[in-house]
Design a protein around this motif. Structure first.
Motif, PDB file in Angstrom:
ATOM      1  N   ASP A 143      37.674  70.410 -59.971  1.00  0.00           N
ATOM      2  CA  ASP A 143      38.326  69.100 -60.017  1.00  0.00           C
ATOM      3  C   ASP A 143      38.970  68.924 -61.383  1.00  0.00           C
ATOM      4  OD1 ASP A 143      37.431  67.862 -57.430  1.00  0.00           O
ATOM      5  OD2 ASP A 143      35.462  68.268 -58.308  1.00  0.00           O
ATOM      6  N   PRO A 144      40.201  68.435 -61.411  1.00  0.00           N
ATOM      7  CA  PRO A 144      40.835  68.218 -62.716  1.00  0.00           C
ATOM      8  C   PRO A 144      40.167  67.064 -63.454  1.00  0.00           C
ATOM      9  CG  PRO A 144      42.201  67.340 -60.948  1.00  0.00           C
ATOM     10  CD  PRO A 144      41.067  68.063 -60.292  1.00  0.00           C
ATOM     11  N   PRO A 145      40.162  67.054 -64.797  1.00  0.00           N
ATOM     12  CA  PRO A 145      40.822  68.018 -65.674  1.00  0.00           C
ATOM     13  C   PRO A 145      40.006  69.309 -65.809  1.00  0.00           C
ATOM     14  CG  PRO A 145      39.732  66.350 -66.988  1.00  0.00           C
ATOM     15  CD  PRO A 145      39.583  65.921 -65.561  1.00  0.00           C
ATOM     16  N   ASP A 299      34.337  78.600 -64.289  1.00  0.00           N
ATOM     17  CA  ASP A 299      34.358  77.139 -64.346  1.00  0.00           C
ATOM     18  C   ASP A 299      35.737  76.573 -64.033  1.00  0.00           C
ATOM     19  OD1 ASP A 299      35.350  78.266 -66.650  1.00  0.00           O
ATOM     20  OD2 ASP A 299      34.588  76.726 -67.989  1.00  0.00           O
ATOM     21  N   HIS A 300      36.773  77.384 -64.157  1.00  0.00           N
ATOM     22  CA  HIS A 300      38.146  76.992 -63.841  1.00  0.00           C
ATOM     23  C   HIS A 300      38.983  78.261 -63.859  1.00  0.00           C
ATOM     24  CE1 HIS A 300      38.836  77.551 -68.126  1.00  0.00           C
ATOM     25  NE2 HIS A 300      37.845  76.705 -68.378  1.00  0.00           N
ATOM     26  N   GLY A 309      43.534  73.026 -68.146  1.00  0.00           N
ATOM     27  CA  GLY A 309      43.332  71.626 -68.499  1.00  0.00           C
ATOM     28  C   GLY A 309      43.993  70.699 -67.499  1.00  0.00           C
ATOM     29  N   GLY A 310      45.002  71.221 -66.786  1.00  0.00           N
ATOM     30  CA  GLY A 310      45.718  70.426 -65.801  1.00  0.00           C
ATOM     31  C   GLY A 310      45.191  70.648 -64.399  1.00  0.00           C
ATOM     32  N   THR A 866      51.735  67.926 -71.664  1.00  0.00           N
ATOM     33  CA  THR A 866      50.632  68.353 -70.816  1.00  0.00           C
ATOM     34  C   THR A 866      49.489  68.830 -71.701  1.00  0.00           C
ATOM     35  OG1 THR A 866      51.505  70.608 -70.663  1.00  0.00           O
ATOM     36  CG2 THR A 866      52.167  69.059 -68.941  1.00  0.00           C
ATOM     37  N   ILE A 867      48.273  68.741 -71.194  1.00  0.00           N
ATOM     38  CA  ILE A 867      47.109  69.188 -71.958  1.00  0.00           C
ATOM     39  C   ILE A 867      47.120  70.704 -72.161  1.00  0.00           C
ATOM     40  CG2 ILE A 867      44.588  69.365 -71.926  1.00  0.00           C
ATOM     41  CD1 ILE A 867      44.508  66.648 -70.599  1.00  0.00           C
ATOM     42  N   PRO A 868      47.460  71.527 -71.148  1.00  0.00           N
ATOM     43  CA  PRO A 868      47.407  72.978 -71.363  1.00  0.00           C
ATOM     44  C   PRO A 868      48.371  73.490 -72.431  1.00  0.00           C
ATOM     45  CG  PRO A 868      47.433  72.478 -69.023  1.00  0.00           C
ATOM     46  CD  PRO A 868      47.713  71.196 -69.727  1.00  0.00           C
TER      47      PRO A 868
END
Length: 1002
Positions: A143-145, A299-300, A309-310, A866-868
């Motif tokens: 689930d984001p973020p 984890d992602h 991060g997105g 954007t965060i990434p």
């Protein structure tokens, strides 16, 4: 001789000396008064801007608290009971080994035929083992973020993170809600941990202190320390003689994630890391016993640039692998593996589903706040699955019963499911139906909770917007220099009013809080609201007292009518269009191209304006046209450096990549940029005194050192170097890079700025002897003195300060981004020449175009809203671990570097190519006008971003597009105010105006 006149004749020289001394004293007194007046005026400007900045900060704080809400956590803790609400299940496993491979994207773990990418087909063991009944491989949807801390919260509590939690990724406070590690701890079971220290921050009190081995996690340039540390402690503990020391063992590897951040997934190092992880899993399987469950998961994922991060698919798709040596898993008949479809037919499960699954497998209560559902494959058959779904549904409903404002319709579905289950739980034909009913109930409950936690506080949002709008009303009036208002604000009567009203606002708000005790307004909010309103009233009260509203309106109207021309109209159009960008998610996504369009439009207007400006001499007009063409071409070249957002694909091809030719350009620019800057200085005959030392020696040397740093970095990261046997050189190269980075930053930020504040101006006294040409009356040679650089004494000296910060920013910018910053420096110089030639330095368009340049080079230095796109790895250029403030300074300079250069260069609009003024306050006032105009421009764009983010708060793309853009706007407003006040005005402008006035003032 007449004796009566003798005293007068005798006293005449003395009287002359006295008169001369009196004149000198009067001159010194006038000079001292002018200096004091300049000093007090300068202090007055700073005080006004500081108070305005405070109001803006308070407004941003209110909006943020209303928009980015964090959910309320229930403090309840689940327990195993003997009554009907028994959420425990007999344990299938005695022990568990949980291995987290950070950023393990799903396609890293499955075979991909024909692919030659380094991230494919180099981690085959999971897919190989999943062909058997005692292992299962699933697509693990985050689930984001998609930041590590938020994912660990979801993987241990089963709850959903809210967007604001992303900001706490560097502030790992212990989790204060029920989780399966807490449940293990309550049962006195031993947890061993090794790896990412985020676990230590979250769960330290639950881990066996003798088996706790955390490692620093944020140095993404370090690929091996954490992984080697996990391996060092993992294998001794899983050996037979040491298994009694722990019940659950957790290892968190970071190498794959760090390779992605540092190089991207398409790098040779990714192959090495995946091969290493493959061997770790293989060795672990050999060591564990029959009673141990092995869980391998990511984890992602990561995007094509290696960041996360997105909420792009590549960032959300991770991997889950379950393995047992002798126990079968409930693999469905449709679990087949189509290699050519890149995992299309693999079943997907939510990451929060792991929480209820691991709890039930280990015989633990399901954590109270869990919203996930047991994974079908983790249980031996449908009969066991039918038993656990009943317990999971009970746990979810107990959470719903304790949470207010949840739908009674879904609660009714739970009641019907329980009735159905009580009747058909032993009917095999109904098991599939019961399982699906439970899944439908859980899905609807989860979706409702997502909607509930997306609830916004419209009151706080409105307060934030109103406060920023009120600050805009005064800043807008103040920025465009209504003389009477500007004079009034310099009086201590005005400043006293602001201070008094702000204090009164604080006192009244505190009193109201004590008396009324509002439930939705804490003390901090009350004080913030009182202070901001007090400051605004303190600004407007003296103005309204001194001038009528009608008078102010006529002043504003007359000012804009008098100063309004085609350039002013163009400036207003640019500001309006930039503000309207935020009304559409597509325009926000393509903001880099919109900014380019505005800049290119201005470039063509300058070309046209130069062609039709017949008042300029022919040579100067040609030079003006060349500057305009140079600015336009360079703007187009800079725009070709791009880091594409996910939403821009496939219409955008990223070019922000380090390559051999970008390193070559770095070395070339270390010679070409100083040469170009020198040529601009020579146009005003200013290349004297400090200029050759700064530009010809200092800038050239520091840029060459920057090039050396990135050359070493490129060689060190090249595939040839990594594949060779040069490992002995690794510590030497690391030490060399640290030394270069520290040296360059120290010289450019500390030593050079200190020297600049004490150094000479860029002028030279040229003395020549001229002999009379009259042969009939020859005379002695006459000496004439000329001050070279006199006509640009402010600008040439001040620009050296811009170069100091530019060099520091170039160091912490990746190679292709440094080329963009080189272009920015030349663009600024071309603009200054254009503003002077076209006589638009006092026009609205000048600071607006400077602001647009800041945005253009924000994008062309590898950033997006954007965060990434945040380049966290830059923080470790000067340190090997997180060291405040050095790590943070690197990231701030990297992220906002282009805006820092623009903010520092804003005074040059006024200072470039002007001679020393006998009225320094006028010069200072014009600088403040441009500074406040730039702040006003940013307030307009930030306010527009906030308004449309609030308007689109229910938009599908709010968290992906609008929320990150509003956060960037808020941060920019803070950055602009702090940098412009402290560095541009207080340190830079104050020094140069004072020094020139001291030397050349009359």
């Amino acid at each position: 001789m007449d004796q009566s006149h003798q005293p007068e004749l005798i006293g005449s020289p003395a009287r002359q000396r006295i008169l001369k001394q009196q004149q000198q004293s009067q001159q010194l007194a006038r000079t001292r008064i002018r200096k004091q007046k300049l000093k007090f005026t300068f202090i007055g400007y700073l005080i006004v801007l500081v108070f305005l900045a405070i109001v803006q900060f308070i407004g941003i704080g209110f909006f943020t608290q209303g928009f980015l809400l964090s959910r309320q956590v229930l403090p309840n803790i689940s327990e195993c009971t003997n009554d009907q609400l028994n959420t425990c299940h007999p344990a299938r496993f005695e022990k568990a080994v949980v291995l987290v491979i950070d950023a393990l994207r799903f396609d890293f773990a499955i075979p991909v035929e024909g692919s030659e990418e380094y991230y494919h087909n180099n981690f085959p063991i999971l897919h190989k083992l999943a062909q058997k009944d005692n292992a299962v491989l699933l697509k693990f949807m985050a689930d984001p973020p998609t930041t590590t801390l938020q994912r660990l919260k979801g993987l241990t509590t089963g709850s959903l993170p809210t967007f604001i939690d992303a900001g706490s990724n560097f502030d790992g406070d212990a989790i204060d809600e029920d989780n399966w590690l807490l449940q293990l701890h309550r049962r006195n079971q031993s947890i061993a941990f090794m790896g990412d220290d985020t676990w230590y921050a979250l769960f330290n009190e639950y881990v066996n202190p003798e088996l706790n081995f955390p490692y620093p996690s944020l140095n993404v340039w370090d690929l091996d320390t954490v992984d080697n540390g996990v391996i060092e402690h993992l294998f001794p503990l899983i050996q037979k003689e040491n298994r009694t020391q722990w019940d659950v063992l957790i290892g968190h590897f970071l190498g794959v994630d760090h390779v992605g951040h540092r190089y991207g997934p398409r790098h040779f190092s990714m192959k090495e890391k995946l091969n290493q992880m493959n061997q770790v899993i293989e060795d672990t399987i050999k060591q564990i016993d029959d009673k141990t469950l092995l869980i391998v998961m990511g984890d992602h994922g990561m995007d094509s640039t290696g960041n996360h991060g997105g909420d792009s698919l590549d960032e959300l798709e991770s991997t889950l692998f379950l393995y047992s040596k002798n126990k079968r898993f409930n693999k469905k008949s449709n679990d087949h593996y189509n290699v050519s479809e890149l995992g299309k037919n693999y079943r997907s499960v939510n990451q929060i589903d792991l929480v209820s699954t691991i709890s039930l497998l280990l015989g633990l209560p399901i954590p109270y706040n869990n919203l996930g559902f047991p994974i079908d494959e983790a249980f031996s058959n449908d009969h066991e699955l039918n038993q656990v779904i009943f317990k999971a549904a009970q746990q979810i409903q107990s959470f719903r019963d304790a949470t207010p404002n949840l739908s009674p319709i879904i609660n009714e579905k739970y009641r019907l499911f329980m009735l159905d289950y009580s009747v058909n739980s032993e009917n095999k034909k109904q098991w599939e139906h019961l399982i699906q009913s439970a899944k439908d109930y859980q899905y609807e409950s989860l979706e409702e909770c997502k909607r509930l936690w997306a609830r916004f506080d419209l009151k706080m949002i409105s307060f934030g917007i109103i406060i920023i709008f009120l600050s805009l009303t005064f800043t807008l009036t103040y920025a465009r220099s209504i003389p009477s208002v500007r004079v009034l604000t310099m009086s201590f009567e005005f400043i006293g009013s602001v201070i008094a009203m702000s204090l009164l606002g604080l006192v009244l708000s505190f009193s109201m809080f004590v008396v009324l005790k509002p439930t939705d307004f804490n003390l901090k909010r009350c004080l913030g609201l009182g202070a901001s309103l007090g400051i605004i009233i303190g600004f407007w009260a003296p103005i309204m007292d001194r001038f009528s509203l009608n008078w102010l309106w006529h002043q504003v109207r007359d000012f804009f009518i008098y100063n309004f021309n085609s350039w002013s109209f163009l400036g207003l159009i640019f500001v309006s269009l930039h503000c309207l960008i935020f009304a559409s998610n597509s325009y926000v996504v393509w903001e880099d191209q919109m900014v380019l369009f505005l800049i290119i439009t201005f470039g063509f207007c300058c070309i046209f304006g130069s062609l039709v400006n017949t008042s300029l001499p022919r040579t100067q007009r040609i030079l003006c046209i060349l500057h305009a063409i140079t600015f336009t071409v360079l703007s187009r070249v800079a725009s070709s450096i791009t880091l594409c957002r996910e939403e821009q694909r496939p219409y955008c091809e990223p070019t922000f990549k380090s390559s051999w030719w970008s390193i070559v350009l770095l070395h070339v620019s270390s010679y070409t940029l100083p040469t170009i800057v020198k040529s601009f200085y020579e146009l005003s005959d200013s290349y004297h005194s400090a200029a050759p030392l700064w530009i010809g020696t200092g800038v050239k040397f520091l840029m060459f050192m920057n090039a050396i740093y990135w050359t070493v970095e490129y060689v060190q990261n090249s595939e040839y170097f990594l594949a060779s046997n040069f490992n002995l050189s690794e510590p030497l190269l690391k030490s060399l890079k640290l030394a270069i980075a520290r040296l360059v930053l120290f010289i450019s930020l500390i030593l050079a700025n200190f020297s600049w504040s004490r150094g000479p101006l860029c002028v030279k006294l040229d003395i020549k002897e001229e002999v009379s040409q009259d042969s009939e009356n020859p005379s002695q040679p006459q000496k004439t003195a000329t001050i070279l650089g006199y006509g640009n004494v402010y600008g040439s000296s001040y620009f050296l300060l811009v170069l100091n910060f530019a060099i520091a920013i170039m160091l912490v910018t990746k190679p292709i981004g440094v080329i963009s910053l080189n272009i920015l420096i030349v663009q600024i110089l071309s603009l200054l020449e254009l503003f002077d030639a076209l006589d638009i330095r006092k026009n609205l368009i000048a600071p607006v175009v400077f602001g647009l340049l800041g945005y253009q080079h924000f994008f062309s230095t590898g950033h997006q809203a954007t965060i990434p796109s945040i380049q966290w790895e830059i923080g470790f250029m000067t340190t090997e671990s997180i060291v405040f403030p050095f790590t943070h300074i690197n990231i701030v300079l990297n992220t906002f570097g282009s805006f820092f250069i623009i903010c520092l260069a804003i005074p040059l609009i006024t200072l470039w190519k002007i001679a020393p003024s006998s009225k320094p306050i006028t010069v200072l006032s014009q600088i403040v006008t441009n500074v406040t105009t730039l702040i006003t421009y940013q307030i307009f764009t930030s306010l527009s971003s906030l308004i449309f983010a609030a308007h689109f708060r229910r938009h599908l793309m709010v968290w992906k597009i609008f929320a990150p853009r509003f956060m960037l706007s808020g941060m920019l407003l803070i950055v602009f105010n702090v940098f412009l006040i402290l560095i541009t005005l207080w340190f830079g402008t104050g020094k140069i105006v004072t020094q020139v006035n001291r030397i050349f003032g009359k």
